[in-house]
Design a protein around this motif. Structure first.
Motif, PDB file in Angstrom:
ATOM      1  N   ALA A 138       0.877  -1.176   0.000  1.00  0.00           N
ATOM      2  CA  ALA A 138       0.000   0.000   0.000  1.00  0.00           C
ATOM      3  C   ALA A 138       0.909   1.220   0.000  1.00  0.00           C
ATOM      4  CB  ALA A 138      -0.931   0.014   1.203  1.00  0.00           C
ATOM      5  N   ALA A 139       0.435   2.308  -0.580  1.00  0.00           N
ATOM      6  CA  ALA A 139       1.252   3.517  -0.676  1.00  0.00           C
ATOM      7  C   ALA A 139       0.374   4.746  -0.579  1.00  0.00           C
ATOM      8  CB  ALA A 139       2.045   3.532  -1.984  1.00  0.00           C
ATOM      9  N   ARG A 140       0.970   5.824  -0.147  1.00  0.00           N
ATOM     10  CA  ARG A 140       0.306   7.119  -0.100  1.00  0.00           C
ATOM     11  C   ARG A 140       1.306   8.187  -0.513  1.00  0.00           C
ATOM     12  NH1 ARG A 140      -3.047   3.971   0.412  1.00  0.00           N
ATOM     13  NH2 ARG A 140      -4.849   3.901   1.816  1.00  0.00           N
ATOM     14  N   TYR A 141       0.790   9.197  -1.186  1.00  0.00           N
ATOM     15  CA  TYR A 141       1.608  10.353  -1.552  1.00  0.00           C
ATOM     16  C   TYR A 141       0.857  11.613  -1.175  1.00  0.00           C
ATOM     17  CZ  TYR A 141       5.056  13.105  -4.026  1.00  0.00           C
ATOM     18  OH  TYR A 141       6.060  13.990  -4.319  1.00  0.00           O
ATOM     19  N   LEU A 142       1.479  12.482  -0.410  1.00  0.00           N
ATOM     20  CA  LEU A 142       0.893  13.764  -0.028  1.00  0.00           C
ATOM     21  C   LEU A 142       1.804  14.862  -0.547  1.00  0.00           C
ATOM     22  CD1 LEU A 142       0.100  11.602   2.310  1.00  0.00           C
ATOM     23  CD2 LEU A 142      -0.652  13.625   3.538  1.00  0.00           C
ATOM     24  N   SER A 143       1.278  15.673  -1.442  1.00  0.00           N
ATOM     25  CA  SER A 143       2.057  16.769  -1.992  1.00  0.00           C
ATOM     26  C   SER A 143       1.873  18.011  -1.134  1.00  0.00           C
ATOM     27  CB  SER A 143       1.622  17.061  -3.431  1.00  0.00           C
ATOM     28  OG  SER A 143       2.317  18.190  -3.927  1.00  0.00           O
ATOM     29  N   ALA A 144       2.968  18.707  -0.895  1.00  0.00           N
ATOM     30  CA  ALA A 144       2.883  19.949  -0.128  1.00  0.00           C
ATOM     31  C   ALA A 144       2.177  21.037  -0.911  1.00  0.00           C
ATOM     32  CB  ALA A 144       4.288  20.415   0.262  1.00  0.00           C
ATOM     33  N   ALA A 145       2.164  20.939  -2.249  1.00  0.00           N
ATOM     34  CA  ALA A 145       1.477  21.908  -3.101  1.00  0.00           C
ATOM     35  C   ALA A 145       0.074  21.410  -3.390  1.00  0.00           C
ATOM     36  CB  ALA A 145       2.247  22.119  -4.401  1.00  0.00           C
ATOM     37  N   ALA A 146      -0.919  22.221  -3.060  1.00  0.00           N
ATOM     38  CA  ALA A 146      -2.312  21.791  -3.201  1.00  0.00           C
ATOM     39  C   ALA A 146      -2.696  21.531  -4.637  1.00  0.00           C
ATOM     40  CB  ALA A 146      -3.250  22.854  -2.596  1.00  0.00           C
ATOM     41  N   GLU A 147      -2.013  22.188  -5.596  1.00  0.00           N
ATOM     42  CA  GLU A 147      -2.427  22.065  -6.987  1.00  0.00           C
ATOM     43  C   GLU A 147      -1.767  20.894  -7.700  1.00  0.00           C
ATOM     44  OE1 GLU A 147       1.172  24.725  -6.837  1.00  0.00           O
ATOM     45  OE2 GLU A 147      -0.696  24.451  -5.714  1.00  0.00           O
ATOM     46  N   THR A 148      -0.885  20.148  -6.999  1.00  0.00           N
ATOM     47  CA  THR A 148      -0.204  19.041  -7.646  1.00  0.00           C
ATOM     48  C   THR A 148      -0.403  17.757  -6.875  1.00  0.00           C
ATOM     49  OG1 THR A 148       1.842  19.451  -6.433  1.00  0.00           O
ATOM     50  CG2 THR A 148       1.581  20.566  -8.553  1.00  0.00           C
ATOM     51  N   LEU A 149      -0.289  16.628  -7.596  1.00  0.00           N
ATOM     52  CA  LEU A 149      -0.347  15.326  -6.971  1.00  0.00           C
ATOM     53  C   LEU A 149       1.041  14.775  -6.705  1.00  0.00           C
ATOM     54  CD1 LEU A 149      -3.170  13.598  -9.034  1.00  0.00           C
ATOM     55  CD2 LEU A 149      -3.351  14.669  -6.796  1.00  0.00           C
ATOM     56  N   VAL A 150       1.978  15.168  -7.513  1.00  0.00           N
ATOM     57  CA  VAL A 150       3.314  14.618  -7.428  1.00  0.00           C
ATOM     58  C   VAL A 150       4.318  15.754  -7.375  1.00  0.00           C
ATOM     59  CG1 VAL A 150       5.040  13.178  -8.561  1.00  0.00           C
ATOM     60  CG2 VAL A 150       2.636  12.546  -8.679  1.00  0.00           C
ATOM     61  N   GLY A 151       5.299  15.617  -6.500  1.00  0.00           N
ATOM     62  CA  GLY A 151       6.334  16.635  -6.403  1.00  0.00           C
ATOM     63  C   GLY A 151       7.698  16.004  -6.482  1.00  0.00           C
ATOM     64  N   GLY A 152       8.519  16.173  -5.443  1.00  0.00           N
ATOM     65  CA  GLY A 152       9.876  15.688  -5.466  1.00  0.00           C
ATOM     66  C   GLY A 152      10.096  14.360  -4.784  1.00  0.00           C
ATOM     67  N   ASP A 153       9.053  13.737  -4.240  1.00  0.00           N
ATOM     68  CA  ASP A 153       9.194  12.422  -3.630  1.00  0.00           C
ATOM     69  C   ASP A 153       8.796  11.349  -4.637  1.00  0.00           C
ATOM     70  OD1 ASP A 153       9.905  13.822  -1.432  1.00  0.00           O
ATOM     71  OD2 ASP A 153       8.377  13.015  -0.092  1.00  0.00           O
ATOM     72  N   LEU A 154       9.275  10.136  -4.430  1.00  0.00           N
ATOM     73  CA  LEU A 154       9.003   9.068  -5.387  1.00  0.00           C
ATOM     74  C   LEU A 154       9.012   7.716  -4.698  1.00  0.00           C
ATOM     75  CD1 LEU A 154      11.978   7.452  -6.214  1.00  0.00           C
ATOM     76  CD2 LEU A 154      12.448   9.845  -6.832  1.00  0.00           C
TER      77      LEU A 154
END
Length: 367
Positions: A138-154
């Motif tokens: 299972a995985a989760r990704y939380l972007s610090a920018a509200a307008e994006t889903l993906v940022g600098g984490d992977l």
């Protein structure tokens, strides 16, 4: 763009509230003899243009113009001041209609752009398999920018003929440059993971890719885990927090014997060997977890929440952890956060690959 029921109800009641405001202005204009509020009627359609549909804005504007004309019954009909007020309201109503049409067009353009970005971002960071080779994920990704889903984490999970390989990483920086470097690392890992039998060579391939594309001050922290069918783990930490092994009632980070500098700085890597038993879980995370701060600048204490990660399903475990993080920071993350949890299943319950959607949020280490 409103989608929830409460928002729709608010939008539907907006015109009535604006017309009520217009009624208040007209009544005040009549009741107070020395006042002349006719010129202010045009403010009502301007307010409508901020949130209302163009049709609603036009209707409110026409009503405001009609009210200004009717105001001649108690104002000095035909006077220069009266005519100027009516012309002013008409101009304001016309401007309001133009603003509403322009706003709606830009909202549609923004909606299309966000839809394209959503598809691109989900292609960059696809769903992890629900279960493969005796391992559930299972995985989760939380972007610090509200307008994006993906940022600098992977993160990524790749199956190979010899086992399963996982990576989780954190690109230094934010924005489009970080996203570009994220694609470089993921592309290199996906290719190298199925080519090289040694995990050290996989890390070296990722490091070479980062060195080719990164700027002088760019680097990527990463944790690469190689899972063998017999339960043996081989791990390489390139400047990244170690994974946490959740076994029964105990939880502790796995000690990386010889950690390396981040990708883009290190060129050679040494793997640490460990193992996990059926039922054990492995939590991988980026430093957005342990570096999450509350209003008093206190870090999030992961140790306080590890016990709860073994008592529920993988999805529920991550949902609970995400909820605790949001509660700690007050709902506003200042850094991207990626979480990947894996559980070794008993051999008889191992399931084939089934990829599922990974939840994202709009607006990890130990302490």
């Amino acid at each position: 763009m409103r989608t929830d029921g409460n928002a729709v109800a608010t939008t539907d009641s907006g015109p009535l509230g604006l017309l009520g405001l217009l009624v208040v202005l007209v009544v005040a204009d009549i009741v107070v003899p020395w006042s002349n509020l006719t010129g202010f009627y045009g403010l009502v359609p301007l307010l409508a243009s901020a949130t209302g549909a163009p049709v609603v804005t036009v209707i409110v504007g026409l009503v405001a113009v009609a009210a200004s004309v009717v105001s001649g019954a108690w104002e000095d009909f035909g006077s220069g001041q009266y005519v100027a007020a009516c012309v002013l309201v008409a101009i304001q109503a016309g401007v309001a209609g133009y603003v509403a049409v322009t706003r709606l067009r830009r909202e549609k353009e923004l909606g299309r752009a966000l839809a394209v970005a959503d598809v691109a971002q989900r292609a960059l960071l696809p769903a992890v398999p629900r279960a493969v080779d005796g391992i559930a994920f299972a995985a989760r990704y939380l972007s610090a920018a509200a307008e994006t889903l993906v940022g600098g984490d992977l993160y990524e999970v790749v199956t190979t003929p010899t086992g399963t390989r996982m990576i989780i990483g954190d690109v230094k920086g934010k924005g489009l440059p970080a996203v570009r470097l994220t694609t470089v690392v993921l592309g290199a890992f996906r290719e190298a993971a199925v080519i090289y039998p040694e995990i050290e060579r996989v890390a070296e391939a990722c490091a070479r890719a980062v060195s080719r594309e990164a700027g002088p001050e760019d680097f990527v922290t990463a944790l690469i885990v190689d899972v063998h069918p017999d339960g043996m783990l081989r791990m390489i930490s390139a400047g990244h927090p170690p994974p946490v092994l959740l076994s029964g009632d105990s939880a502790s980070p796995i000690q990386i014997i010889d950690p390396s500098p981040p990708l883009g700085i290190a060129e050679q890597f040494t793997a640490t060997t460990g193992r996990w038993d059926p039922g054990d879980r492995l939590l991988l995370f980026t430093d957005g977890l342990i570096e999450a701060r509350n209003s008093e600048r206190a870090f999030f204490r992961l140790d306080d929440h590890l016990a709860a990660l073994t008592a529920v399903t993988l999805d529920a475990a991550l949902d609970g952890l995400v909820s605790h993080v949001h509660g700690h920071v007050g709902g506003n993350l200042h850094d991207d956060l990626a979480l990947l949890i894996a559980e070794r299943l008993p051999a008889l319950t191992a399931r084939p690959v089934e990829r599922v959607g990974t939840p994202h949020d709009r607006t990890a280490g130990l302490v």
